[in-house]
Design an enzyme around this catalytic site. Structure first.
Site: not given
Ligand SMILES: Cc1ncc(COP(=O)(O)O)c(C=O)c1O
Lengths: 141, 404
Positions: A50-53
């Protein structure tokens, strides 16, 4: 220190800054101060989606308290984790589960994060609480 | 005479502030901003002649139908299709691709081959993977080199008499590389394969000529061309559109309906089930008129100037690496700074009013190829300025200082 008083401290720290650039600078510093996780520990089962990172989160039970370690490939994300870890580290599982999360709004974190990062934040909190649930069950048994 | 400051006055959004700074909008590859002329067209539609089309006897319905069909003709003229009925309105590129992919389900058999490129947007990968799953066809990928340029020798080697379909984007959204589509189309036709070109990134930069290209299908979205979201086109050669079965059933797409048998309407209505985005279609026409008033050669000149300047200025930043260095490029710069995460850079420069995209740009295979989590992508339009490039460069420098 109780979860509540740590949260109170954080809100006060963030209030000291005039603008969001300074708050970001502070988060970047917090991120840099977070102890690194060894690369061998960064396994896919510890990744939070759920994170771009990428975010890795691990936990262990020390006596009746939970300790968290975490890392990210993005430094601002790491700052956000550092904030969460400061609040929840070395706390009892039940206290983590009972904790009010309103400090996130009080700091203004969510509204200043991009939607993908805000999603990531929600996933991180979910994961922290999941560990707490698991350890609470273990303590109960 | 092209005067960027005059042109900027057409775009009301460009004068707003973000986080206390003047907006510097460099995310044009995701969607373009809209000029007043297009906004006015939308307001005019809903204020003066909103009605359902193709079915009413009343005056409003006739006016709306006329405008909607006139816009279809504007689109046909702009892209030089041979017939208006070859222009199918869709909700956008993704919808158009899915329409074709769905249509080919009954036309493919096990062992047939489909070729896509390593540079594709997820929109141009996933529908073909799904088509392969449905039919047993096999997906082949044209590789690229370190400059982000597709390997045409490898492509020619992939072609054989089992090749049924070739799908390539005209311009890569992740890197801005212009692909040699004329060559790709001609080679595919040599083995009798059908070619679909994804022009989502191209039509705002170049004037595309469908007949000259001789592509079988071409798809694009209005929202990247100063038009509204939720509308786009599927162009297909008449023979192919006739061959494809309808995609969705409903009103508008039928000739006669009884419970025993329904006959379908002719082109283009066969593929246009239900009430379409009427206002969107009309405004798409207005957007094309607007772009043509500016002129595509003027647009290209301004964008090339911005690209060259931004390339030079960004490369002066130590540790900055640009991805997609092939010489055939549009005004897109995808970059990273050594040791920094693109997401962090994007976050900081947003606080300074600069809008860029960060991440994998819906092209994860491209990122995997370069072994990076993503890039920062600045994409310029004709309404951007040298001063905005300077603002980008100084914001990136500031972010670098804060983050390292
Ligand atoms: C190359 C390419 N193909 C397809 C798409 C999808 O377009 P849409 O979202 O308008 O359907 C995009 C949009 O980013 C694109 O850049």
């Amino acid at each position: 220190m109780s979860i509540e008083s740590i949260q109170q401290d954080l809100v006060e720290e963030f209030e000291m800054f005039d603008d969001w650039m300074q708050r970001y600078e502070y988060m970047i510093d917090l991120g840099k101060s977070l102890p690194l996780i060894d690369d061998t520990q960064k396994t896919d089962d510890k990744i939070i989606k759920g994170c771009q990172s990428k975010v890795w989160l691990d936990a262990s039970l020390d006596g009746d308290k939970v300790t968290f370690t975490a890392d990210s490939d993005a430094i601002i994300t790491k700052g956000i984790i550092a904030i969460l870890i400061r609040v929840f580290n070395n706390q009892k599982p039940q206290d983590i589960l009972n904790a009010e999360m309103s400090f996130i709004d009080d700091i203004g974190l969510k509204e200043h994060l991009s939607p993908t990062r805000a999603n990531g934040l929600v996933s991180m909190i979910k994961q922290l609480k999941m560990y707490a649930t698991a350890y609470q069950a273990k303590l109960n048994s | 005479m092209f005067d960027v400051n005059e042109i900027r006055k057409d775009f009301p959004i460009l004068s707003r502030k973000v986080n206390g700074y003047p907006l510097v909008y460099l995310d044009n590859a995701a969607t373009s901003q809209k000029p007043q002329q297009v906004i006015d067209c939308i307001v005019d539609y809903y204020s003066n002649y909103n009605a359902n089309i193709h079915r009413g006897v009343h005056t409003l319905s006739q006016e709306a139908t006329d405008k909607y069909e006139a816009a279809r003709n504007t689109i046909k003229e702009h892209f030089n299709a041979s017939k208006t009925s070859e222009i199918i309105y869709t909700s956008g590129t993704t919808h158009s691709i899915n329409l074709v992919a769905s249509g080919f389900t009954s036309l493919l058999k096990k062992g047939d081959e489909i070729i896509v490129s390593a540079l594709e947007h997820h929109s141009n990968i996933v529908p073909w993977q799904m088509l392969c799953e449905r039919t047993g066809a096999v997906l082949k990928v044209i590789p690229m080199n370190q400059e982000g340029v597709l390997d045409m020798d490898a492509y020619v080697d992939l072609l054989n008499d089992k090749t049924q379909l070739v799908f390539v984007n005209h311009i890569s959204n992740a890197l801005g590389i212009i692909n040699p589509i004329k060559f790709i189309i001609d080679q595919a036709h040599r083995v009798g394969a059908v070619v679909l070109i994804d022009g989502a990134q191209a039509c705002s930069h170049v004037k595309v000529d469908f007949q000259a290209l001789d592509c079988d299908f071409y798809v694009t979205s209005a929202h990247k061309m100063c038009g509204p979201t939720g509308v786009g086109i599927l162009y297909g050669k008449e023979a192919w559109l006739e061959k494809l079965p309808p995609y969705q059933g409903g009103g508008e797409m039928i000739a006669e309906v009884s419970f025993e048998k329904t006959t379908y309407a002719g082109l283009p209505h066969k593929f246009e089930a239900g009430t379409p985005n009427i206002c969107g279609g009309i405004a798409f026409g207005a957007a094309i008129d607007y772009l043509n008033t500016i002129g595509f050669s003027e647009i290209a000149k301004q964008e090339e100037m911005l690209l060259e300047y931004a390339n030079k200025k960004l490369l002066e930043i130590e540790g900055l690496k640009i991805y997609g260095t092939g010489s055939e490029k549009t005004s897109v710069i995808s970059f990273n700074i050594e040791g920094l995460h693109p997401y962090d850079i994007g976050t900081i420069i947003d606080k300074l009013g600069i809008a860029v995209r960060t991440g994998h740009h819906c092209a994860q295979p491209v990122m995997d190829f370069f072994n990076i989590p993503g890039t920062v992508r600045a994409s310029f339009a004709f309404y951007n300025t040298i001063e905005e490039v300077d603002a980008l460069v100084s914001a990136v420098k500031k972010a670098k200082m804060m983050l390292s």
